[in-house]
Design a protein around this motif. Structure first.
Motif, PDB file in Angstrom:
ATOM      1  N   ASN A   1       6.491  45.359  20.419  1.00 38.98           N
ATOM      2  CA  ASN A   1       7.648  44.515  20.735  1.00 38.98           C
ATOM      3  C   ASN A   1       8.564  45.198  21.740  1.00 38.98           C
ATOM      4  O   ASN A   1       9.660  45.652  21.411  1.00 38.98           O
ATOM      5  CB  ASN A   1       8.404  44.162  19.449  1.00 38.98           C
ATOM      6  CG  ASN A   1       9.522  43.167  19.689  1.00 38.98           C
ATOM      7  OD1 ASN A   1       9.582  42.539  20.744  1.00 38.98           O
ATOM      8  ND2 ASN A   1      10.406  43.024  18.709  1.00 38.98           N
TER       9      ASN A   1
ATOM     10  N   GLN B   1      10.726  29.798  17.923  1.00 34.31           N
ATOM     11  CA  GLN B   1      10.598  30.327  16.559  1.00 34.31           C
ATOM     12  C   GLN B   1       9.183  30.060  16.027  1.00 34.31           C
ATOM     13  O   GLN B   1       8.727  28.921  16.018  1.00 34.31           O
ATOM     14  CB  GLN B   1      11.627  29.700  15.622  1.00 34.31           C
ATOM     15  CG  GLN B   1      11.662  30.383  14.257  1.00 34.31           C
ATOM     16  CD  GLN B   1      12.776  29.843  13.385  1.00 34.31           C
ATOM     17  OE1 GLN B   1      12.622  28.804  12.754  1.00 34.31           O
ATOM     18  NE2 GLN B   1      13.902  30.544  13.359  1.00 34.31           N
TER      19      GLN B   1
ATOM     20  N   ARG C   1      11.515  39.145  11.581  1.00 31.24           N
ATOM     21  CA  ARG C   1      11.938  39.220  10.176  1.00 31.24           C
ATOM     22  C   ARG C   1      10.705  39.146   9.286  1.00 31.24           C
ATOM     23  O   ARG C   1       9.844  38.279   9.489  1.00 31.24           O
ATOM     24  CB  ARG C   1      12.885  38.062   9.818  1.00 31.24           C
ATOM     25  CG  ARG C   1      14.282  38.216  10.376  1.00 31.24           C
ATOM     26  CD  ARG C   1      15.125  36.975  10.088  1.00 31.24           C
ATOM     27  NE  ARG C   1      15.251  36.722   8.651  1.00 31.24           N
ATOM     28  CZ  ARG C   1      15.559  35.523   8.138  1.00 31.24           C
ATOM     29  NH1 ARG C   1      15.738  34.487   8.939  1.00 31.24           N
ATOM     30  NH2 ARG C   1      15.668  35.371   6.835  1.00 31.24           N
TER      31      ARG C   1
ATOM     32  N   SER D   1      11.353  35.223  16.466  1.00 26.21           N
ATOM     33  CA  SER D   1      12.304  34.278  17.065  1.00 26.21           C
ATOM     34  C   SER D   1      12.893  34.820  18.358  1.00 26.21           C
ATOM     35  O   SER D   1      12.761  36.005  18.673  1.00 26.21           O
ATOM     36  CB  SER D   1      13.463  34.003  16.090  1.00 26.21           C
ATOM     37  OG  SER D   1      12.998  33.659  14.818  1.00 26.21           O
ATOM     38  N   GLY D   2      13.556  33.901  19.063  1.00 22.60           N
ATOM     39  CA  GLY D   2      14.305  34.284  20.258  1.00 22.60           C
ATOM     40  C   GLY D   2      13.586  33.919  21.542  1.00 22.60           C
ATOM     41  O   GLY D   2      12.423  33.495  21.533  1.00 22.60           O
TER      42      GLY D   2
ATOM     43  N   GLU E   1      13.069  38.860  18.164  1.00 18.39           N
ATOM     44  CA  GLU E   1      13.632  39.072  16.823  1.00 18.39           C
ATOM     45  C   GLU E   1      12.504  38.940  15.802  1.00 18.39           C
ATOM     46  O   GLU E   1      11.737  37.985  15.842  1.00 18.39           O
ATOM     47  CB  GLU E   1      14.711  38.024  16.528  1.00 18.39           C
ATOM     48  CG  GLU E   1      15.916  38.077  17.456  1.00 18.39           C
ATOM     49  CD  GLU E   1      16.727  36.796  17.370  1.00 18.39           C
ATOM     50  OE1 GLU E   1      16.837  36.227  16.264  1.00 18.39           O
ATOM     51  OE2 GLU E   1      17.233  36.357  18.425  1.00 18.39           O
TER      52      GLU E   1
END
Length: 356
Positions: free
Chosen positions: A127, A106, A134, A57-58, A132
């Protein structure tokens, strides 16, 4: 051994359980051929909750995905999915995966169970843009409902029009009394249907309602024969850290319109041409090709080996995949599969094996 949220359910159904990618998984219930035919002709459900899911995300999510994946994820719009692979630095493949664009900024990456930790570490190491990340793998379950009757049998379980979800598209909506599940048409069998992504505490209710609606429980053995009849690659068999996407016939998901890991070397390989290719073959005589069997030429000289092979339940003949020098890779080329003491003649064919 890890369990999925449905392990006890499979055991109660009498499934034969085996270790697979660190999980205790159902390999079959009533027999591979019975289950295979159920998916080809009717509707089956697989528990594939061992697969991995990463949420990226982000504002820099797309930048990261573009840098690590071979396909062009900038083409994705919300509600669409894309098959891709993660190239390594030496010409091979870290993993193959499916990328879903959940909303702007996302993405959900679905990776192979045996590679979850490796893929996470690999993507994390690349990265540098601060996306982000997860890892949702332990929290989510995944069911694959597959077969020509899947939509018809499952439609009563959702207010969404399941028939309107096109191949490699998805919707987020209600299913089997659970809100906000991902319903995607990204199957691995070639017989239509869709997948359900839900939380672990929701999957038992969904499984029970899916089975009640007429889906037959199917094990991983039939999943393997189904994907092989379509010629879909399986990581660890047909593609791995030593196989190039171009050798594996994955040039269609290798887009040189952008820079990604090892893209310059792969583009150079495309210009020069590959020395070997993954081919599909059918045996001309009775026999079952198995992974690891030698592929030999007319003089008995080894030219490659079988990466995946089986007796096709629908074609009733031996089929397989394997890497051979490009001189043997054209359709209708003749090769031989060394099955014990016999070099069994085989013919290179165009995929898929099963044309429905």
């Amino acid at each position: 051994m890890k369990n999925t949220a449905l392990t006890a359910t499979h055991e109660a159904l009498g499934a034969k359980m085996v270790p697979f990618a660190g999980y205790n998984m159902p390999v079959q219930y009533d027999g591979v051929n019975i289950e295979h035919e159920a998916v080809r002709t009717d509707c089956g459900v697989f528990d594939v909750s061992h697969m991995g899911e990463f949420l990226i995300s982000g504002p820099h999510a797309l930048d990261l995905i573009q840098s690590v994946s071979s396909n062009d994820a900038s083409k994705l719009t919300v509600g669409k999915a894309q098959y891709s692979c993660l190239p390594n630095d030496t010409g091979g493949i870290v993993d193959d995966l499916i990328i879903y664009k959940i909303k702007e900024e996302q993405y959900l990456l679905v990776v192979n169970a045996s590679n979850i930790e490796k893929d996470w570490n690999w993507i994390s190491s690349k990265n540098t843009v601060g996306a982000e990340m997860r890892d949702l793998s332990e929290d989510y379950s995944l069911l694959a409902i597959q077969g020509p009757n899947a939509v018809q049998k499952m439609q009563a379980l959702s207010s969404l029009d399941l028939s309107a979800i096109k191949f490699y598209n998805f919707e987020v909506g209600d299913f089997a009394g659970i809100e906000h599940v991902i319903i995607s048409a990204t199957g691995y069998t070639g017989s239509g249907g869709f997948e359900i992504y839900c939380k672990n505490n929701e999957v038992k209710q969904i499984w029970d309602k899916v089975v009640d609606a007429g889906a037959k429980p199917i094990g991983l053995a039939a999943r393997d024969t189904l994907r092989l009849e379509m010629g879909y690659c399986l990581y660890g068999n047909d593609i791995d850290e030593t196989t190039s996407p171009l050798e594996a016939g994955l040039g269609w998901v290798t887009k040189f319109t952008k820079k990604f890991t090892n893209s310059e070397a792969l583009e150079d390989q495309k210009r020069r041409g590959v020395d070997r290719k993954l081919v599909a073959f059918e045996l001309d005589e009775r026999g079952i090709p198995r992974q690891g069997y030698d592929i030999v030429d007319g003089q008995g000289k080894k030219i490659g080996e079988v990466t995946s092979g089986t007796m096709s339940p629908m074609l009733n003949k031996g089929i397989g995949l394997g890497y051979v020098p490009t001189v043997f890779a054209d359709v209708n080329s003749k090769i031989n599969i060394q099955i014990r003491k016999n070099a069994v003649p085989a013919t290179v064919v165009k995929l898929p094996f099963y044309k429905g």
